[in-house]
Design a protein around this motif. Sequence first.
Motif: not given
Length: 257
Positions: A26-27, A51-53, A229-230, A233-235
């Motif tokens: 998802a991330l 890629a890291s996610a 990190t999620s 990204v969400a914020l």
Amino acid sequence: MGHLDHAALGWLTPALSYAMACTGAALGLRCTVRALAATGRSRRNWLVTAASAIGTGIWTMHFVAMLGFGVTGTDIRYDVPLTLLSLLVAMVVVCAGVFAVGYGRDRGRALFLGGLTTGLGVASMHYLGMAAVRLHGDVTYDPVLVGLSVLIAVVAATAALWAALNIRSPVAVTLASLIMGAAVSSMHYTGMFAVSVRVTPSGEALPGATAMQFIFPLAVGLGSYLFLTSAFVALSPTAGEREASASAQRPLESVAP
């Protein structure tokens, strides 16, 4: 032959490993969507994050599942350098696949090459991780199931990259992530069902670290990275939100004295 248990801790490890795979997918998809809407350094940064996610999610899924792996008649240890190498391989090959899609001019060719590269890399990560296993005995593999696991990895990787190129809405990304998590988990357990172990009883100490000494702390750390990190990204505002904010500020600047 030693009896193999793939869920020694019950459904906890399969369920948690699936959750890690879904979170990473998802991330990664959300970051790739952001990357395709960006340019220059911003695109590169989003692709690296994607890629890291994905790489972290796949690696964490594998080794969380391995916490539930046991063989009767022998202890299990893990070679630390090989285990870390498997993480590096996951990161590098996923990065290559994501960048192929993010910068490729011919989308079809980029999707094929990116999916093939990423899928083979994911399979390599899995079998490098298995090569890191140390036990009293010999490990062999069913070549048919090994081939099937590699095929599943390539198809899953190609589908994930296709989704990154074609899916935009959060609901669709969520559904795609659930499917991708199931595909990655299927690849892992197909590869694990290919394993046979002939135990050779021995009183010698095995080299390497136990899962709880090494794998568990590292998996917790990488899992924390995924969730943090999620949240970031969400914020983080999307390109559309930034453009709307800039447009709203222009009239205010034009009427300012």
